[in-house]
Design a protein around this motif. Structure first.
Motif, PDB file in Angstrom:
ATOM      1  N   ALA A   1       0.922  -1.136  -0.050  1.00 21.62           N
ATOM      2  CA  ALA A   1       0.071  -0.125   0.005  1.00 21.62           C
ATOM      3  C   ALA A   1       1.058   1.308   0.042  1.00 21.62           C
ATOM      4  O   ALA A   1       1.707   1.343   0.817  1.00 21.62           O
ATOM      5  CB  ALA A   1      -0.811  -0.136   1.200  1.00 21.62           C
ATOM      6  N   ASN A   2       0.568   2.327  -0.809  1.00 21.87           N
ATOM      7  CA  ASN A   2       1.203   3.616  -0.994  1.00 21.87           C
ATOM      8  C   ASN A   2       0.472   4.588  -1.642  1.00 21.87           C
ATOM      9  O   ASN A   2      -0.219   4.325  -2.475  1.00 21.87           O
ATOM     10  CB  ASN A   2       2.447   3.396  -1.515  1.00 21.87           C
ATOM     11  N   GLU A   3       0.254   5.835  -1.207  1.00 25.16           N
ATOM     12  CA  GLU A   3      -0.310   6.571  -1.804  1.00 25.16           C
ATOM     13  C   GLU A   3       0.151   7.191  -3.334  1.00 25.16           C
ATOM     14  O   GLU A   3      -0.542   7.474  -4.052  1.00 25.16           O
ATOM     15  CB  GLU A   3      -0.335   8.116  -0.946  1.00 25.16           C
ATOM     16  N   LYS A   4       1.428   6.902  -3.485  1.00 23.34           N
ATOM     17  CA  LYS A   4       2.013   7.323  -4.642  1.00 23.34           C
ATOM     18  C   LYS A   4       2.120   5.975  -5.655  1.00 23.34           C
ATOM     19  O   LYS A   4       2.826   4.990  -5.206  1.00 23.34           O
ATOM     20  CB  LYS A   4       3.427   7.699  -4.505  1.00 23.34           C
ATOM     21  N   ARG A   5       1.234   5.920  -6.724  1.00 21.67           N
ATOM     22  CA  ARG A   5       1.171   4.868  -7.507  1.00 21.67           C
ATOM     23  C   ARG A   5       2.658   4.384  -8.143  1.00 21.67           C
ATOM     24  O   ARG A   5       2.685   3.416  -8.289  1.00 21.67           O
ATOM     25  CB  ARG A   5       0.282   4.964  -8.600  1.00 21.67           C
ATOM     26  N   GLU A   6       3.406   5.042  -8.473  1.00 18.59           N
ATOM     27  CA  GLU A   6       4.640   4.738  -8.959  1.00 18.59           C
ATOM     28  C   GLU A   6       5.740   4.134  -8.134  1.00 18.59           C
ATOM     29  O   GLU A   6       6.268   3.260  -8.435  1.00 18.59           O
ATOM     30  CB  GLU A   6       5.454   5.921  -9.510  1.00 18.59           C
ATOM     31  N   ARG A   7       5.434   4.568  -6.708  1.00 18.21           N
ATOM     32  CA  ARG A   7       6.197   3.843  -5.700  1.00 18.21           C
ATOM     33  C   ARG A   7       5.709   2.363  -5.506  1.00 18.21           C
ATOM     34  O   ARG A   7       6.336   1.241  -5.213  1.00 18.21           O
ATOM     35  CB  ARG A   7       6.210   4.447  -4.640  1.00 18.21           C
ATOM     36  N   LEU A   8       4.319   2.198  -5.707  1.00 18.74           N
ATOM     37  CA  LEU A   8       3.551   1.023  -5.575  1.00 18.74           C
ATOM     38  C   LEU A   8       4.118   0.157  -6.629  1.00 18.74           C
ATOM     39  O   LEU A   8       4.360  -1.093  -6.369  1.00 18.74           O
ATOM     40  CB  LEU A   8       2.141   1.299  -5.884  1.00 18.74           C
ATOM     41  N   GLU A   9       3.996   0.459  -7.803  1.00 21.63           N
ATOM     42  CA  GLU A   9       4.611  -0.211  -8.974  1.00 21.63           C
ATOM     43  C   GLU A   9       6.190  -0.742  -8.776  1.00 21.63           C
ATOM     44  O   GLU A   9       6.438  -1.849  -8.910  1.00 21.63           O
ATOM     45  CB  GLU A   9       4.536   0.463 -10.290  1.00 21.63           C
ATOM     46  N   LEU A  10       6.844   0.237  -8.255  1.00 21.31           N
ATOM     47  CA  LEU A  10       8.319  -0.210  -8.063  1.00 21.31           C
ATOM     48  C   LEU A  10       8.502  -1.070  -7.016  1.00 21.31           C
ATOM     49  O   LEU A  10       9.384  -2.357  -7.111  1.00 21.31           O
ATOM     50  CB  LEU A  10       9.105   1.116  -7.597  1.00 21.31           C
ATOM     51  N   LEU A  11       7.681  -0.969  -5.832  1.00 20.07           N
ATOM     52  CA  LEU A  11       7.790  -2.262  -4.695  1.00 20.07           C
ATOM     53  C   LEU A  11       7.084  -3.389  -5.136  1.00 20.07           C
ATOM     54  O   LEU A  11       7.945  -4.555  -4.802  1.00 20.07           O
ATOM     55  CB  LEU A  11       6.927  -1.653  -3.501  1.00 20.07           C
ATOM     56  N   ALA A  12       6.166  -3.325  -6.098  1.00 21.35           N
ATOM     57  CA  ALA A  12       5.552  -4.686  -6.584  1.00 21.35           C
ATOM     58  C   ALA A  12       6.470  -5.540  -7.359  1.00 21.35           C
ATOM     59  O   ALA A  12       6.656  -6.536  -7.217  1.00 21.35           O
ATOM     60  CB  ALA A  12       4.287  -4.475  -7.381  1.00 21.35           C
ATOM     61  N   GLN A  13       7.555  -4.764  -8.230  1.00 22.33           N
ATOM     62  CA  GLN A  13       8.561  -5.315  -8.876  1.00 22.33           C
ATOM     63  C   GLN A  13       9.538  -6.071  -8.048  1.00 22.33           C
ATOM     64  O   GLN A  13       9.983  -7.026  -8.342  1.00 22.33           O
ATOM     65  CB  GLN A  13       9.138  -4.145  -9.847  1.00 22.33           C
TER      66      GLN A  13
END
Length: 202
Positions: free
Chosen positions: A12-24
């Motif tokens: 979970a993160n308010e910033k979508r780009e950080r979310l995508e990076l973390l998912a990777q």
């Protein structure tokens, strides 16, 4: 968690780009990202439905938003929640800890993240085991109290009754204690009747 160590991870993160990076990063470590959440109003329901092994909550633009995400996840899940920070922030860590975060990580590489997750899961398992031990002890004490009141026994005799029943029936002591507590609650008169009962003459 399966035998290969694959974790079901909610991020979970308010910033979508950080979310995508973390998912990777999480996927690269061999874990399954079962949910990616941005919105506070949705994260609780998703957590309750998916029951992740671990939740990672990143600090986005607003610390309040991240803290609300943490609150919702902790309320709905029995997994450890790890706060992810891009820089040290003692005030935020303090607030996150009050809301039930189990650990925090300041941005590092994938190896550091995996190491932190491993340590957190180990500590969480130990914590749950300790909580379980306290819970079992409290339950046995409660059952002893009920037997002492019901049969005018001292604590040792009440414990002997529990243990004897446990051994005779091949049941765990804690299960016998739970049955005593449950049956006691079932046999209590309704609260309205208890309120109306006259005080014993003394």
């Amino acid at each position: 968690m399966d035998e290969q160590g694959h974790l079901r991870v909610l991020i979970a993160n308010e910033k979508r780009e950080r979310l995508e990076l973390l998912a990777q990063v999480v996927g690269g470590l061999g874990h399954d990202v079962i949910a990616r959440e941005i919105y506070v109003k949705e994260v609780g329901a998703v957590t309750a439905r998916e029951q992740p092994d671990v939740a990672l909550v990143g600090l986005g633009l607003s610390s309040e938003h991240a803290l609300e995400l943490i609150t919702e996840i902790v309320r709905e899940s029995s997994c450890p929640v790890i706060a992810l920070l891009t820089a040290k922030d003692p005030a935020y860590v303090y607030e996150a800890a009050k809301r039930g975060v189990f650990a925090y990580i300041v941005d590092g590489d994938a190896e550091e993240l995996q190491s932190a997750i491993d340590i957190t899961l180990q500590r969480f398992a130990e914590y749950q085991s300790l909580q379980g031990a306290f819970g079992r002890r409290a339950l046995i004490e409660q059952a002893k109290g009920i037997l002492m009141a019901r049969h005018s026994l001292d604590a040792d005799r009440a414990f002997d009754m529990l243990r004897g029943h446990s051994q005779h029936n091949g049941r765990k002591l804690v299960d016998v204690a739970q049955a005593v507590v449950d049956s006691h609650l079932l046999l209590l008169p309704p609260s309205s009747e208890r309120a109306a009962m006259p005080e014993p003459a003394g």
